[in-house]
Design a protein around this motif. Structure first.
Motif, PDB file in Angstrom:
ATOM      1  N   PRO A 344       1.202  -2.358  -2.451  1.00 52.56           N
ATOM      2  CA  PRO A 344       1.568  -3.124  -1.248  1.00 52.56           C
ATOM      3  C   PRO A 344       0.348  -3.383  -0.375  1.00 52.56           C
ATOM      4  O   PRO A 344      -0.589  -2.577  -0.334  1.00 52.56           O
ATOM      5  CB  PRO A 344       2.571  -2.209  -0.542  1.00 52.56           C
ATOM      6  CG  PRO A 344       2.271  -0.835  -1.050  1.00 52.56           C
ATOM      7  CD  PRO A 344       1.779  -1.008  -2.459  1.00 52.56           C
ATOM      8  N   ASP A 345       0.361  -4.505   0.338  1.00 56.31           N
ATOM      9  CA  ASP A 345      -0.779  -4.880   1.173  1.00 56.31           C
ATOM     10  C   ASP A 345      -1.055  -3.873   2.281  1.00 56.31           C
ATOM     11  O   ASP A 345      -2.199  -3.717   2.715  1.00 56.31           O
ATOM     12  CB  ASP A 345      -0.546  -6.279   1.793  1.00 56.31           C
ATOM     13  CG  ASP A 345      -0.559  -7.366   0.737  1.00 56.31           C
ATOM     14  OD1 ASP A 345      -1.161  -7.141  -0.337  1.00 56.31           O
ATOM     15  OD2 ASP A 345       0.039  -8.434   0.976  1.00 56.31           O
ATOM     16  N   ASP A 346      -0.002  -3.203   2.752  1.00 63.01           N
ATOM     17  CA  ASP A 346      -0.174  -2.262   3.859  1.00 63.01           C
ATOM     18  C   ASP A 346      -0.223  -0.810   3.387  1.00 63.01           C
ATOM     19  O   ASP A 346      -0.066   0.114   4.179  1.00 63.01           O
ATOM     20  CB  ASP A 346       0.957  -2.434   4.878  1.00 63.01           C
ATOM     21  CG  ASP A 346       2.339  -2.232   4.259  1.00 63.01           C
ATOM     22  OD1 ASP A 346       2.422  -2.129   3.016  1.00 63.01           O
ATOM     23  OD2 ASP A 346       3.330  -2.196   5.015  1.00 63.01           O
ATOM     24  N   GLY A 347      -0.460  -0.596   2.107  1.00 58.54           N
ATOM     25  CA  GLY A 347      -0.504   0.760   1.572  1.00 58.54           C
ATOM     26  C   GLY A 347      -1.866   1.405   1.747  1.00 58.54           C
ATOM     27  O   GLY A 347      -2.807   0.789   2.259  1.00 58.54           O
ATOM     28  N   PRO A 348      -1.996   2.659   1.298  1.00 53.99           N
ATOM     29  CA  PRO A 348      -3.256   3.386   1.478  1.00 53.99           C
ATOM     30  C   PRO A 348      -4.332   3.041   0.462  1.00 53.99           C
ATOM     31  O   PRO A 348      -5.444   3.563   0.549  1.00 53.99           O
ATOM     32  CB  PRO A 348      -2.822   4.848   1.310  1.00 53.99           C
ATOM     33  CG  PRO A 348      -1.654   4.781   0.372  1.00 53.99           C
ATOM     34  CD  PRO A 348      -0.940   3.509   0.710  1.00 53.99           C
ATOM     35  N   ARG A 350      -6.369  -0.034  -2.118  1.00 58.48           N
ATOM     36  CA  ARG A 350      -6.715  -1.423  -2.406  1.00 58.48           C
ATOM     37  C   ARG A 350      -7.149  -1.507  -3.861  1.00 58.48           C
ATOM     38  O   ARG A 350      -7.412  -0.500  -4.521  1.00 58.48           O
ATOM     39  CB  ARG A 350      -7.858  -1.893  -1.498  1.00 58.48           C
ATOM     40  CG  ARG A 350      -7.479  -1.988  -0.038  1.00 58.48           C
ATOM     41  CD  ARG A 350      -6.561  -3.199   0.202  1.00 58.48           C
ATOM     42  NE  ARG A 350      -6.205  -3.306   1.619  1.00 58.48           N
ATOM     43  CZ  ARG A 350      -5.160  -2.736   2.166  1.00 58.48           C
ATOM     44  NH1 ARG A 350      -4.362  -1.976   1.423  1.00 58.48           N
ATOM     45  NH2 ARG A 350      -4.881  -2.898   3.445  1.00 58.48           N
ATOM     46  N   THR A 369      -8.197   2.903   0.952  1.00 58.74           N
ATOM     47  CA  THR A 369      -8.575   2.015   2.044  1.00 58.74           C
ATOM     48  C   THR A 369      -9.487   2.719   3.041  1.00 58.74           C
ATOM     49  O   THR A 369     -10.459   2.137   3.527  1.00 58.74           O
ATOM     50  CB  THR A 369      -7.314   1.510   2.773  1.00 58.74           C
ATOM     51  OG1 THR A 369      -6.421   0.935   1.812  1.00 58.74           O
ATOM     52  CG2 THR A 369      -7.669   0.474   3.822  1.00 58.74           C
ATOM     53  N   ASP A 370      -9.188   3.993   3.341  1.00 58.74           N
ATOM     54  CA  ASP A 370      -9.926   4.677   4.396  1.00 58.74           C
ATOM     55  C   ASP A 370     -11.329   5.101   3.971  1.00 58.74           C
ATOM     56  O   ASP A 370     -12.305   4.860   4.684  1.00 58.74           O
ATOM     57  CB  ASP A 370      -9.139   5.895   4.898  1.00 58.74           C
ATOM     58  CG  ASP A 370      -8.677   6.813   3.770  1.00 58.74           C
ATOM     59  OD1 ASP A 370      -9.007   6.529   2.597  1.00 58.74           O
ATOM     60  OD2 ASP A 370      -8.003   7.822   4.068  1.00 58.74           O
TER      61      ASP A 370
END
Length: 451
Positions: A344-348, A350, A369-370
């Motif tokens: 998902p685009d808003d998941g943790p 990429r 992502t982080d």
């Protein structure tokens, strides 16, 4: 002297037997109804295709077993009496001090009308290969059900005999329940290029009888349509997954669910009874692993692990970073770590995906992502080094550092074309604010990973 009895002569059971023999002087008995000797299941397709003879699939000469004092018993076990510590078959029985259940798995069938007909089968072991050899002689058309790794092997095997293959895949493209959309589309195109008639979003409804108890055709349904299509076929290969082959020990004191329930030491709920390989269900799966994981190398690791415990050094099962590999005709596939088929685009996490213009070579890297730490990768059409990717994933190496060192992971032969510069160029075009500024050469650096 203890008596160690092992049910099953696949990779898990035989590895356990060999490792126990290295560590102890105990009596070891391996019981299996399938074949006299251990063989490589992954090589069965090459026997059918004429690349190997069955004797070439046996990793050990027949004299290996008596020399190493591993007794082989070819019997079909009917019952295990856990209270009396006795294994029984028709006309015989044997007692044990420790029992290792390595009974494997069996192909799934969905209760389709006609699935009992001759010419309808899965592919798991040598008896299946023998049956397939007999039932595909002089036939013209076949249908393969199920879009997984065994399904594509069946397609390749049948095509090698000049048999036309229709491939029924329930998903929108091949193996899309596992592969992300781009890789699934790439492989689907490649399968069609090999003259396989791929029918996506299509399910088997019924297997039709020719009047003699043999399959003559199947009926299928595509999408939400109520219309059934009849497809001629004298053979139907079923490849819709496998399940632990534990029917003969259900409803006993042994705790089971989908498989035989074990703890991290591969111990069951019963004293002196262990389970390993395809038949296992982990109560608490190792990190990054599924509770039921039917892969040959996990069976091998379980065999090594349980042998240490039986020999007196209680050892937990630690399979490490997940990996798997396969071939889709002539495209090699490797996966390491965790690569979900959708993020998902808003998941943790990429994902970065590169595909060569030929449409036959691709690399995907998933990362957090982080921190940018890599979590998994897929490679198609290029060979990558397992130990390198395992180290990068274990150490949570940031994706930019991975791309800088990407040549280290390349395992293709020396004169094969390499694609690292193209891969990094695409990443930099997509991430101009944080480009990869250089790449470390491959030469002279393998010693870091080849220890």
């Amino acid at each position: 002297m203890r008596h160690i009895v092992i049910l099953g002569n696949g990779i898990a059971g035989i590895t356990a037997a060999r490792e126990i023999r290295k560590r102890t002087n105990d009596r070891i008995t391996v019981i299996s109804a399938e074949t006299d000797h251990f063989y490589s299941r992954t090589a069965l397709m090459y026997v059918y295709m004429g690349h190997l003879e069955f004797q070439h699939t046996k990793p050990y000469e027949d004299w290996f077993w008596p020399k190493n004092r591993i007794d082989l018993v070819r019997q079909y076990v009917k019952e295990v009496d856990f209270l009396a510590k006795t294994v029984r078959w028709e006309g015989g029985a044997i007692t044990y001090d420790s029992l290792v259940l390595a009974v494997g798995s069996q192909p799934n069938f969905a209760g389709w009308p006609g699935q009992h007909l001759r010419g309808v089968q899965g592919l798991y072991g040598k008896p299946d290969l023998d049956q397939m050899e007999a039932d595909t002689k002089d036939i013209r058309q076949a249908v393969v059900i199920g879009g997984g790794l065994i399904g594509i092997e069946l397609c390749e095997m049948l095509l090698s005999r000049g048999i036309h293959v229709t491939f029924l895949v329930r998903e929108k493209s091949f193996w899309s329940s596992v592969l992300p959309a781009q890789e699934s589309a790439l492989v689907t195109r490649h399968i069609r290029e090999h003259q396989v008639d791929v029918r996506v979003e299509t399910e088997l409804v019924e297997v039709c009888d020719d009047g003699t108890g043999r399959v003559k055709s199947i009926k299928s349904r595509t999408g939400k349509s109520e219309r059934l299509e009849e497809i001629p076929a004298q053979f139907v290969g079923v490849a819709v997954g496998v399940s632990p082959a534990i029917g003969f020990i259900r409803n006993t004191s042994l705790e089971t669910d989908r498989g035989i329930l074990v703890n991290e030491y591969l111990e069951t709920n019963l004293p002196d009874v262990y389970a390993i390989g395809d038949c296992v269900q982990h109560r608490i799966p190792p990190k990054g692993r599924k509770s039921v994981e039917q892969i040959w190398y996990s069976g091998r690791i379980m065999g090594e692990t349980v042998a240490q415990t039986i020999a007196g050094q209680r050892t937990p099962y630690r399979p490490g970073v997940f990996f798997n590999s396969a071939k889709f005709f002539d495209i090699e596939y490797q996966t390491y770590g965790d690569v979900a088929n959708f993020l998902p685009d808003d998941g943790p996490e990429r994902t970065f995906y590169w595909e060569h213009s030929s449409g036959k070579i691709a690399l995907r890297i998933n990362y957090r992502t982080d921190s940018g730490a890599v979590t998994g990768m897929n490679a198609l059409g290029m060979r990558q080094r397992q130990e390198v990717w395992a180290q990068w994933i274990t150490e949570a190496t940031p994706i930019r550092s991975v791309l800088e060192r990407l040549p280290l992971a390349n395992f293709d032969p020396e004169f094969f074309r390499q694609y690292e510069k193209e891969i990094v160029a695409q990443y930099n075009a997509e991430h101009p604010d944080q480009p990869v500024v250089g790449m470390k050469a491959k030469k002279g650096l393998f010693s870091l990973f080849d220890r």
